[in-house]
Scaffold this motif. Sequence first.
Motif, PDB file in Angstrom:
ATOM      1  N   ALA A 188     -44.866  15.459   8.931  1.00 14.43           N
ATOM      2  CA  ALA A 188     -43.444  15.112   8.877  1.00 14.43           C
ATOM      3  C   ALA A 188     -42.541  16.266   9.281  1.00 14.43           C
ATOM      4  O   ALA A 188     -41.326  16.087   9.419  1.00 14.43           O
ATOM      5  N   GLY A 189     -43.114  17.472   9.449  1.00 17.28           N
ATOM      6  CA  GLY A 189     -42.310  18.643   9.791  1.00 17.28           C
ATOM      7  C   GLY A 189     -41.481  19.132   8.627  1.00 17.28           C
ATOM      8  O   GLY A 189     -40.372  19.651   8.809  1.00 17.28           O
ATOM      9  N   MET A 190     -42.020  19.024   7.412  1.00 21.05           N
ATOM     10  CA  MET A 190     -41.288  19.381   6.211  1.00 21.05           C
ATOM     11  C   MET A 190     -42.124  20.323   5.349  1.00 21.05           C
ATOM     12  O   MET A 190     -43.348  20.351   5.435  1.00 21.05           O
TER      13      MET A 190
ATOM     14  N   ASP B  33     -40.113  15.528  -2.604  1.00 19.73           N
ATOM     15  CA  ASP B  33     -38.824  14.943  -2.980  1.00 19.73           C
ATOM     16  C   ASP B  33     -38.546  13.699  -2.131  1.00 19.73           C
ATOM     17  O   ASP B  33     -38.058  12.677  -2.654  1.00 19.73           O
ATOM     18  N   PHE B  34     -38.849  13.785  -0.846  1.00 19.64           N
ATOM     19  CA  PHE B  34     -38.641  12.652   0.060  1.00 19.64           C
ATOM     20  C   PHE B  34     -39.449  11.433  -0.392  1.00 19.64           C
ATOM     21  O   PHE B  34     -38.928  10.314  -0.468  1.00 19.64           O
TER      22      PHE B  34
ATOM     23  N   THR C  14     -49.159  14.801   0.361  1.00 21.13           N
ATOM     24  CA  THR C  14     -50.118  15.882   0.580  1.00 21.13           C
ATOM     25  C   THR C  14     -49.558  16.890   1.580  1.00 21.13           C
ATOM     26  O   THR C  14     -48.573  16.632   2.274  1.00 21.13           O
ATOM     27  N   ARG C  15     -50.226  18.021   1.674  1.00 18.23           N
ATOM     28  CA  ARG C  15     -49.808  19.044   2.629  1.00 18.23           C
ATOM     29  C   ARG C  15     -49.939  18.540   4.071  1.00 18.23           C
ATOM     30  O   ARG C  15     -49.108  18.850   4.918  1.00 18.23           O
ATOM     31  N   ALA C  16     -50.990  17.780   4.336  1.00 20.20           N
ATOM     32  CA  ALA C  16     -51.174  17.260   5.691  1.00 20.20           C
ATOM     33  C   ALA C  16     -50.030  16.338   6.088  1.00 20.20           C
ATOM     34  O   ALA C  16     -49.520  16.399   7.213  1.00 20.20           O
ATOM     35  N   LEU C  17     -49.616  15.470   5.176  1.00 24.64           N
ATOM     36  CA  LEU C  17     -48.513  14.557   5.469  1.00 24.64           C
ATOM     37  C   LEU C  17     -47.199  15.314   5.599  1.00 24.64           C
ATOM     38  O   LEU C  17     -46.356  14.970   6.440  1.00 24.64           O
ATOM     39  N   ALA C  18     -46.997  16.333   4.769  1.00 24.61           N
ATOM     40  CA  ALA C  18     -45.791  17.154   4.889  1.00 24.61           C
ATOM     41  C   ALA C  18     -45.752  17.847   6.239  1.00 24.61           C
ATOM     42  O   ALA C  18     -44.705  17.909   6.898  1.00 24.61           O
ATOM     43  N   GLN C  19     -46.882  18.356   6.677  1.00 27.62           N
ATOM     44  CA  GLN C  19     -46.940  19.025   7.973  1.00 27.62           C
ATOM     45  C   GLN C  19     -46.666  18.039   9.099  1.00 27.62           C
ATOM     46  O   GLN C  19     -45.936  18.353  10.048  1.00 27.62           O
TER      47      GLN C  19
END
Length: 374
Positions: free
Chosen positions: A145-147, A154-155, A138-143
């Motif tokens: 993670a700093g990605m 992809d990660f 999700t966008r929250a998890l990407a944020q």
Amino acid sequence: MDERVREHARVLVDWSARVTAGDDVVVSVADGAHELAVAVARELGERGATVTTLYDSAEVTRGYLRGVAAGEVDVDDDQSVDRALYEAADVVLRLGGGRNTTATADVPRETRRAYATARQDVREARMAADWVSTVHPTRALAQQAGMSVEAYRDFVYDAVLCDWESLAEEMAQLKALFDAGERVRLVTERADAPNTDVEMRIDGRTAVNSAASVAYDSHNLPSGEVFTAPYATEGEAFFHVPMTIDATRVRDVHLVFEAGEVVDVTAAQGQSAVESVLETDPGARRLGELGVGMNRGIDRFTDSILFDEKMGDTVHLAVGRAYDACLPEGESGTESAVHVDMITDVSERSRLEVDGEVVQRDGTFRWEDGFEAA
């Protein structure tokens, strides 16, 4: 829909949960995991399983707990409805991926702790089923993670859609060493952090080859670790990998163990959160897990324990509850309402010993090219 979402669902249902026709499956869906839930439901329907879906929102939980705190009432200890649902389930799938990774940060810590304690029987019922937890990017998890969202997707799929059979074969080598061993010692001598020198007993325990499948007593997707339930811990351990514990950012945790218990704790950030965990109950001061990360498809820390603890060249220790799969039948091991992992990087100036023999040095196992015995 990204084809990788469908493949994620297939791996979860077939490899991880081993769902068969007639299974009663409970699917707990975080508020950001809708797309994965749709794909999972399709796979379950094609296999002839029955499905009960739960809405698992941290923001809803926050609303309840804030109400409890404002009303100055106790958390309801009667969790019989949720417990009965899990007791009736053959398989439980938890699809994580919320819209806010710190949604409960403003709930009083004592309220969160009381809620965790009240739901301990529910967790036990869920874990008695064939359960698997995974996460939708999700966008929250990407944020967190700093990605970017694209890079984070992809990660996640690099970690989830790997060759699990080959990784299971490699991890079996460490499992065999742990199963035959009596004592494990972890030593790090990093120039940029305090030293770790901690020893624990593992005799009488069974290590888990955590290859992302209930067939291996493994319940996370992705996975890629070998873990066991240590006891009689002595020494000190430093965890420099940042993490979020109890909705609080935590960094540079130092634990001192005597006679199997944590007797001192310091942290550069978030010390009160760690102290609160340790105060949950008597078992929270004891180790419930020693885990060694071996999934090299995970190549960076993302402040998500689901991924970070599985990363190659890491070791993690968890205070609190021990997993039954590691224990002899009839033995309970460490009992607690919490299970909180903390991670250290062992890629340099480190060694992992089993009964005095080095089995990993500077992140390289003894069966790998480049291993140096001394």
